[in-house]
Design an enzyme around this catalytic site. Structure first.
Site: not given
Ligand code: AMP
Length: 505
Positions: A2, A28, A101-102, A257, A303, A365-366
Site C-alpha cells: 500500500c 496499490g 502500509n504493512g 520490485y 522493472t 526479470d526482477d
Molecule cells: P510470477 O512469477 O508469474 O508470479 O510473476 C513474477 C512477476 O511478477 C515478476 O515479473 C515480478 O516483477 C512481479 N512480482 C514481483 N513481486 C510480486 C508480488 N509480490 N506479487 C506479484 N507479482 C510480483
C-alpha cells in the site's frame, strides 16, 4: 503493498494529496481514499479503483481543509471489498483517521484483546482497523483534553509494545494534528518532506520520496525505525524515538520490485540498487556461466530494464527491448485466480519477432514468484523464433511467504517453495535458469548505504525478523492466501458492502 501520504498545509491539501497518491499508485491499484479535516468536519472519499477513477471533480470539491491523509491499497490482509478501503476512522477520542502500509503479524490476538479490554468492535477483516483501534484505545488512556506531543509519544510507545509486524502509518487526530510512525525495524518505508508557503512551513509524510518530488515538497529525511512524528494543525513538528529496541532492517523487496526507481528509500536510490543488482548478476553469469552462448539480453519490462541493461554491459552483449508492454491494463497479479492470471501475461506483453528469430536470448526479470509469467514468456520467446531461451532473475529463489506487507501468494503457490533451481527450470521450461545469490542482492542494495547492516529477506531465507512467526502462523496464512480462499473472500464482498456506510459517492 500500500502507499500512504499525509499533509499538514497552510491552505487546501486536496490536490497535493491526490497528486501524492498518483505518485504512489504503483504501490496499490485496488482502492484509494483521502480524508481531510476542515475545522471540525471530517471529509472522506474512498472506493475501489485507481486514483484517477476514484476521485472526480465533485469529490475533490468536497475534500476541503488544510490537513489530510491518503491511501492506495493492494490488499495484503483482508478482502478486497471497498469497505476495507482506507483511511479508516473512529470517533473517540477526538476523532481519529488512519492510513497504514504493512501487515500486523499478531492481528488476531490484538482483536481479541481490544474486545476483552475495551469492548471495541472491529467491523472489517483489515488489520489496519485493528491498528487504528489499538492507537485510539491507548490515546484514550492518556485522558487528555488537548493533545500534546508527550501524549502522542506515550501513546505510540505503548502501541509499539503491543503490535508486531511491518507498519508505516499516517493518522489525523481531529482538531489537533497529524501523527506518523514507522515500525521498530523500519521494514516499511516512510519519508518526511517540507515546503515553504507565505504562511509558514507545510509538511508531507509519504511512503516514498517520489510523492515528495511530485508535489513540490523537498525531502527532509526518512522517518527512523520506531520513531514517531507529531505535526500540529498549526505546523509545529515534534519527533521522538518511541521504540524500546529499534533496529533498522528495511524490506529488501522494495528495492527489487516494489518501489519506483526514482525513489530514495532510507537514503538508497532504488534505481542505483537495481543497476547494482544487474552488475552482480552479470558478474555471476560471466564467472559461472561463461559457456552459455548468449546472443542478446532482453528484459521483461519494466522493472527489470535497468537490471538487464547492466547485465548486457557486463557481458558485452547487445541489449534489446524484445517485449512491448501494453500500458493500459493493470498489473498481472491483480487478477484473482490462476486461470485469469495465466491469460493476462499475454494481454500485457507481446514479442517483437525480429529480436528473437534464430537467436539465443537471455531473458531478465526482477523476480520469479509463481513462475506463471516466466513460463509463458519463455513460450512466447520460442514462438517468436528464439533458438535457446535462458532466464535470469535479479532476486534469489522466493521460497517463503511475506508477512510484512508485500503481497505474496501462499507458500505452496510459490514456484521456489521446496524446489531446487533445476526443478524450477524444468517447470518454466528454460534452457538455463540463473538466480542472483542472496549475498549479492544484499551487497547490491547495501552498497548505496553501508550504514544499513541488515535487510528483511525472509522471502528468500525464511528468517522473520520480528521473531514471532512460527509454523502455525504460516499455516494459517497459507489457508487465507491461496487462490481458493481469495475467491471465497471475493464472493462475500457484497454482504460486507451492505454493512459499510460508503462515503460520498
Ligand atoms: P510470477 O512469477 O508469474 O508470479 O510473476 C513474477 C512477476 O511478477 C515478476 O515479473 C515480478 O516483477 C512481479 N512480482 C514481483 N513481486 C510480486 C508480488 N509480490 N506479487 C506479484 N507479482 C510480483
Amino acid at each position: 503493498m500500500c502507499g500512504v501520504v499525509g499533509i499538514v498545509g497552510k491552505g487546501p491539501v486536496n490536490q497535493a494529496l491526490y497528486d501524492g497518491l498518483t505518485m504512489l499508485q504503483h504501490r496499490g491499484q485496488d482502492a484509494a481514499g483521502i480524508m481531510t479535516v476542515d475545522g471540525q468536519t471530517l471529509r472522506l472519499r474512498k472506493a475501489n479503483g485507481l486514483v484517477r477513477d476514484v476521485f472526480h471533480t465533485r469529490h475533490m470539491h468536497r475534500l476541503t481543509g488544510d490537513i489530510g491523509i491518503g491511501h492506495v491499497r493492494y490488499p495484503t490482509a483482508g478482502s478486497s471489498s471497498s469497505a476495507e478501503a482506507q483511511p479508516f476512522y473512529v470517533n473517540s477520542p477526538f476523532g481519529i483517521a488512519m492510513a497504514h502500509n504493512g501487515n500486523l503479524t499478531n492481528a488476531g490476538e490484538l482483536q481479541q484483546q481490544l474486545f476483552e479490554q475495551a469492548r471495541r468492535h472491529i467491523n472489517t477483516t483489515s488489520d489496519s482497523e485493528i491498528l487504528l483501534n489499538v492507537f485510539a484505545h491507548e490515546l484514550y488512556q492518556q485522558k487528555c483534553w488537548s493533545l500534546t506531543a508527550e501524549d502522542v509519544f506515550a501513546t505510540i510507545s505503548r502501541v509499539h509494545r503491543q503490535i508486531k509486524g511491518g507498519y508505516a502509518v499516517v493518522a489525523m487526530v481531529i482538531g489537533q494534528g497529524l501523527v506518523a510512525f514507522r515500525d521498530p525495524h523500519g521494514i516499511r518505508p516512510l519519508v518526511l518532506g517540507e515546503r515553504d508557503s507565505e504562511l509558514g512551513k507545510e509538511y508531507i509524510v509519504a511512503s516514498e520520496s517520489v510523492a515528495i518530488d511530485g508535489t513540490g515538497f523537498r525531502y527532509v529525511r526518512d522517518v527512523e525505525p520506531g520513531e514517531a512524528l507529531y505535526i500540529t494543525n498549526d505546523g509545529q513538528l515534534f519527533s521522538r524515538q518511541c521504540a524500546d529496541n529499534p533496529k533498522h532492517v528495511p524490506c529488501i523487496f522494495e528495492y527489487v520490485y516494489f518501489a519506483r526507481p526514482d525513489s530514495f528509500i532510507d537514503k538508497i536510490s532504488v534505481y542505483a540498487s537495481r543497476v547494482n543488482m544487474g552488475r552482480k548478476l552479470g558478474e555471476k553469469l560471466k564467472r559461472e556461466y561463461a559457456d552459455l552462448d548468449i546472443d542478446v539480453v532482453i528484459p521483461i519490462p519494466e522493472t527489470s530494464c535497468d537490471i538487464a541493461l547492466e547485465i548486457a554491459s557486463v557481458l558485452d552483449k547487445p541489449y534489446r527491448q524484445g517485449f512491448v508492454k501494453n500500458r493500459y491494463i493493470g498489473r498481472t497479479f491483480i487478477m484473482p485466480g490462476q486461470t485469469l492470471r495465466r491469460k493476462s501475461v499475454r494481454r500485457k506483453l507481446n514479442a517483437i519477432s525480429a529480436e528473437f528469430a534464430g537467436k539465443n536470448v537471455l531473458l531478465v526479470d526482477d523476480s520469479i514468484v509463481r513462475g506463471t509469467t516466466s513460463e509463458q514468456i519463455i513460450e512466447m520467446a520460442r514462438e517468436a523464433g528464439a533458438k535457446k531461451v535462458y532466464f535470469a532473475s535479479a532476486a534469489p529463489e522466493i521460497r517463503f511467504p511475506n508477512v510484512y506487507g508485500i503481497d505474496m501468494p501462499s507458500a505452496k503457490e510459490l514456484i521456489g517453495h521446496g524446489r531446487e533451481v533445476d526443478e524450477i527450470n524444468e517447470l518454466i521450461k528454460a534452457d538455463g535458469l540463473i538466480y542472483q545469490d542472496l549475498s549479492d542482492l544484499i551487497a547490491a542494495v547495501q552498497q548505496e548505504n553501508p550504514a544499513i547492516e541488515q535487510f528483511e529477506t525472509s522471502v528468500f531465507n525464511g528468517e522473520y525478523i520480528t521473531g514471532d512467526i512460527d509454523t502455525d502462523y504460516l499455516d494459517r496464512l497459507d489457508a487465507s492466501r491461496n487462490d481458493l480462499a481469495k475467491s471465497a473472500a471475493a464472493g462475500s464482498e457484497d454482504a460486507n458492502l451492505e454493512l459499510h456506510n460508503e462515503a460520498d459517492d
